[in-house]
Enzyme design. Structure first.
Site, short mmCIF file in Angstrom:
data_model
loop_
_atom_site.label_atom_id
_atom_site.label_comp_id
_atom_site.label_asym_id
_atom_site.label_seq_id
_atom_site.Cartn_x
_atom_site.Cartn_y
_atom_site.Cartn_z
N ARG A 127 12.31 -3.46 9.07
CA ARG A 127 11.54 -2.73 10.08
C ARG A 127 11.31 -3.64 11.28
O ARG A 127 11.04 -4.82 11.11
CB ARG A 127 10.18 -2.31 9.48
CG ARG A 127 10.24 -1.01 8.73
CD ARG A 127 8.97 -0.73 7.96
NE ARG A 127 7.72 -1.02 8.67
CZ ARG A 127 6.51 -0.74 8.19
NH1 ARG A 127 6.38 -0.16 7.01
NH2 ARG A 127 5.43 -1.03 8.87
N ARG A 136 0.27 -7.94 13.80
CA ARG A 136 -0.29 -6.94 12.89
C ARG A 136 -1.38 -7.53 12.00
O ARG A 136 -2.39 -6.88 11.72
CB ARG A 136 0.82 -6.35 12.01
CG ARG A 136 1.65 -5.31 12.74
CD ARG A 136 2.97 -5.08 12.06
NE ARG A 136 2.86 -4.39 10.80
CZ ARG A 136 3.75 -4.50 9.82
NH1 ARG A 136 4.80 -5.28 9.93
NH2 ARG A 136 3.58 -3.84 8.70
N ARG A 144 -7.77 3.33 10.85
CA ARG A 144 -7.45 1.91 11.03
C ARG A 144 -8.52 1.21 11.87
O ARG A 144 -8.46 0.00 12.06
CB ARG A 144 -6.16 1.79 11.81
CG ARG A 144 -4.88 1.73 10.99
CD ARG A 144 -4.34 0.36 11.02
NE ARG A 144 -2.94 0.07 10.91
CZ ARG A 144 -1.98 0.72 10.33
NH1 ARG A 144 -2.18 1.88 9.79
NH2 ARG A 144 -0.78 0.24 10.29
N ARG A 160 10.80 -7.89 2.96
CA ARG A 160 10.89 -6.42 2.79
C ARG A 160 12.09 -5.82 3.52
O ARG A 160 12.35 -6.15 4.68
CB ARG A 160 9.60 -5.77 3.30
CG ARG A 160 9.68 -4.25 3.30
CD ARG A 160 8.34 -3.59 3.26
NE ARG A 160 7.56 -3.80 4.48
CZ ARG A 160 6.35 -3.29 4.65
NH1 ARG A 160 5.79 -2.58 3.70
NH2 ARG A 160 5.70 -3.52 5.77
N LYS A 164 0.83 -1.21 0.00
CA LYS A 164 0.00 0.00 0.00
C LYS A 164 0.87 1.27 0.00
O LYS A 164 0.55 2.23 -0.68
CB LYS A 164 -0.86 -0.08 1.26
CG LYS A 164 -1.80 1.00 1.55
CD LYS A 164 -2.77 0.57 2.65
CE LYS A 164 -2.10 0.02 3.90
NZ LYS A 164 -1.40 1.02 4.72
#
Ligand code: ADP
Length: 250
Positions: A194, A205, A122, A161, A43
């Site tokens: 991260r 998450r 959210r 990532r 996103k």
């Protein structure tokens, strides 16, 4: 020292005491969009592409917390310190903290270049608060883009990532590796994983997303604003789908 990209949205990243000095070229009409999608779905990359296309700023609440994390300890308010603890664990920061942070940055919603909200709202509560703020500002949303992908594919993306510590662009260890391992192609900055992309936090998450954020899909569907975008392909393909969904040429 903020990068030029950060300079262009400094008010969003650092708060109302830091007026923006550089504005992207305003587009007509300005777009007012919300981006939804599970963590790691890509996103943020789509938000950057949309920002370039529309000249609007990517208003990411996650980026605000990441910038706050790098601030000297004495500059962190108790609310920010608490927020960073939630973030580290992959949990949602309390609604009151996030809404206060957005409220303080209302001028970014009014910006003549429009906005791309990434990571806010959210929860259904946050969506109600966004409606309230937009009403006060006499603004309306044009669309809510929901990026969709199967969970196993999302986990593959998050595990691989790596992000540039300096200019923030993302790589993937196998799908989009840098030319030199661990080094950003664009600015030479170091790449890192991260903290909240580590497996323990990713699990939390995903669960949080399903419980708190998926109900937003219904919320915006009922308002007739929701646009689904499948994002199993490369970022440019997903971007072309986004443009088609918004009925704009890529
Ligand atoms: P993701 O890559 O999971 O989409 P973001 O960069 O948007 O993550 O946000 C990183 C973290 O910041 C979240 O896991 C959460 O702890 C916190 N956060 C960001 N936006 C919000 C929000 N709107 N409400 C609550 N917590 C948030």
């Amino acid at each position: 020292m903020p990068t030029p990209r950060q300079q262009a949205r400094i008010t969003w990243l650092k708060g109302a005491d830091f007026p923006c000095e550089q504005f992207p070229e305003p587009q007509s009409p300005p777009r007012h969009l919300v981006l939804l999608g599970a963590p790691g779905i890509g996103k943020g990359t789509q938000a950057e592409l949309l920002a370039r296309k529309f000249g609007a700023c990517q208003l990411s609440t996650g980026d605000v917390f990441r910038i706050a994390k790098r601030a000297p300890e004495e500059e962190k308010t108790p609310a920010i310190r608490e927020a960073l603890q939630y973030m580290k664990a992959g949990k949602l920061v309390p609604d009151s903290t996030v809404v206060a942070l957005v409220e303080e940055r209302k001028s970014c919603l009014r910006c003549s270049t429009g906005f791309l909200l990434d990571g806010f709202p959210r929860t259904v509560f946050q969506a109600g608060e966004l409606d309230r703020i937009l009403r006060q500002e006499q603004l309306t949303l044009d669309a809510v883009l929901s990026y969709d992908l199967a969970e196993d594919k999302i986990l593959e993306r998050v595990n691989g990532r790596r992000v540039c510590a300096t200019c923030k662009i993302s790589y993937h260890l196998t799908d989009h590796p840098p030319k030199v391992a661990g080094v950003c192609d664009r600015c030479g900055g170091p790449l890192y994983q991260r903290e909240d992309d580590r497996p323990e936090a990713v699990h939390v998450r995903m669960e949080t997303y399903l419980q708190s954020t998926e109900p937003l899909i219904d919320y915006y569907q009922r308002k007739g604003l929701l646009v689904h975008i499948e994002c199993g392909d490369t970022p440019p393909v997903t971007f072309a789908r986004t443009m088609a969904a918004l009925k704009i040429k890529a």
